[in-house]
Enzyme design. Sequence first.
Site, short mmCIF file in Angstrom:
data_model
loop_
_atom_site.label_atom_id
_atom_site.label_comp_id
_atom_site.label_asym_id
_atom_site.label_seq_id
_atom_site.Cartn_x
_atom_site.Cartn_y
_atom_site.Cartn_z
CB SER A 269 -0.90 0.01 1.24
OG SER A 269 -0.12 0.38 2.35
CE LYS A 270 -1.35 6.39 -3.30
NZ LYS A 270 -2.81 6.17 -3.37
NE ARG A 271 0.18 0.52 5.93
CZ ARG A 271 0.85 -0.60 6.09
NH1 ARG A 271 1.97 -0.63 6.75
NH2 ARG A 271 0.38 -1.73 5.58
#
Length: 508
Positions: A269-271
Amino acid sequence: MMVLLVQRGPRLNRLIAPSPSSRIMSGVRVRFAPSPTGYLHVGGARTALYNWLFARHVGGVFILRIEDTDMDRSKPELTTAILESLEWLGLTWDEGPVYQSQRLARYREMALNLERSGHAYPCFCTPEELQAKRAQAEAERRAWKYDGACRALSAAERERRRAEGRPSAIRFRVPDSGQTSFEDQVFGHIEVQHRDLEDFVLLRSDGHPTYHLGVVADDLDLRVTHVIRGADHISNTPKQILMYRALEAPVPAFAHLPLILGPDKQRLSKRHGATSVGAYREQGVLPEALVNFLVLLGWTPPGQKEIVPREEMIRDFELTAVSKSNAVFDLEKLAWMNSEYVRNLPAEQLRPLVERELTKAGLGARDSGFAPRQEERFKQTVLLLQSRARTLQDFSGAFRAFFTDEFTYDPEAEKKFWKDAALPALIDALAERLAATEPFDVAATEKTLRSLAEEKGVKAGLLINAARVALTGQAVAPGLFEVMLALGRDRVISRLHRAAAHLRAGGK
Ligand code: GLU
């Protein structure tokens, strides 16, 4: 008409009419079906790549379909961005794009056909009713699935409610008992019990198809032979197989691809950093490097090679060699892969990419009068830097001083190499000697520096390191004397004086 027998896994052979194109020999037809509700994600790109490779490997057709029936979340500019990303990766499609938003009438027709044959029925439950039942189930800690409230309505009752103008969805009637199974080409035997499935919606009350209806209608009409998609779709497959059976249509082969996780083993994910193909493009990753990186997320080429040219991918790619273990998206590995590709790119191909990167970074066109940007010099400079680049962005970042006078000194480099109090005087002296060095080449400039060091009783390394920071702003750069040549005498002299002045002013 000629028909071809297609190998589709152990028990799934069937007869398929060949495509009209003579180039297409195998009858294999695959598709990539992104939803334009976001940019092309690296996971989507890996799915597109595997479909494309499989098609190219067997001489099949690669179809692009845009699943844009979610009117609220789909955006035309995202479709454009997805197409651009696919083109940039070199994943060219043979048919399409087919837009689902243009096929609404077909979906409706299919849903009504299923209703007519008894495999589907109208559902008049309102969203509020469904929500209340769901909340009730949650309160009682029961897993919620549609309770079949509208399943047993008589034909007369359905007609009465429709005549009243009550909005209705159309739901698929999942058999009460038994099970559906399939042989996934990656995950093997998969089976679900019908009692665990609910009567899922095909057509919403607003006339829009659900994902299941659109996918099955399209895969059928496009004569898709192999559905290759992310493992997150495994649970959708039995429902779709039930639909094929209800339609008495041949069932395609399925191959689900392993999930892509971040280094912490959580779903990517963007994390974890950038997840869109476009972001990596902006960061200066080469398309060939990204493709090579992505292909290894689930497939191991023969000989466990890491750097795999595209022709070899096409030659060797097999669905059966795809692993079902989750793949880990390792940014360090991507950086390494990219530097390999940048390093090995023919200079004529690299130069325009560097130009684009410099222009993007506001470092102007080559006619700026800045010596390293003049044709021959530019060529040599790019060549000099190529082996050190990890991404194209390095050319406007760490290598900035090679293309503009506006650069800053890296504080770490200053701390490390500009400590000695004698340096301002030494650096000025070096500049003066270099002004008189003839010819201004690698051997002579080196000789100048070394004899100055000897004369002043300091180590040559002290001067070399200090001068490197003065000329490039960095602690690490190509060989100092090559750097001098790339920058040209005037610029070397002025940068050395500038650094000496900066040091005298206490580093301000
Ligand atoms: N639009 C779906 C997605 O983006 C495609 C699913 C499929 O390939 O069946 O996940």
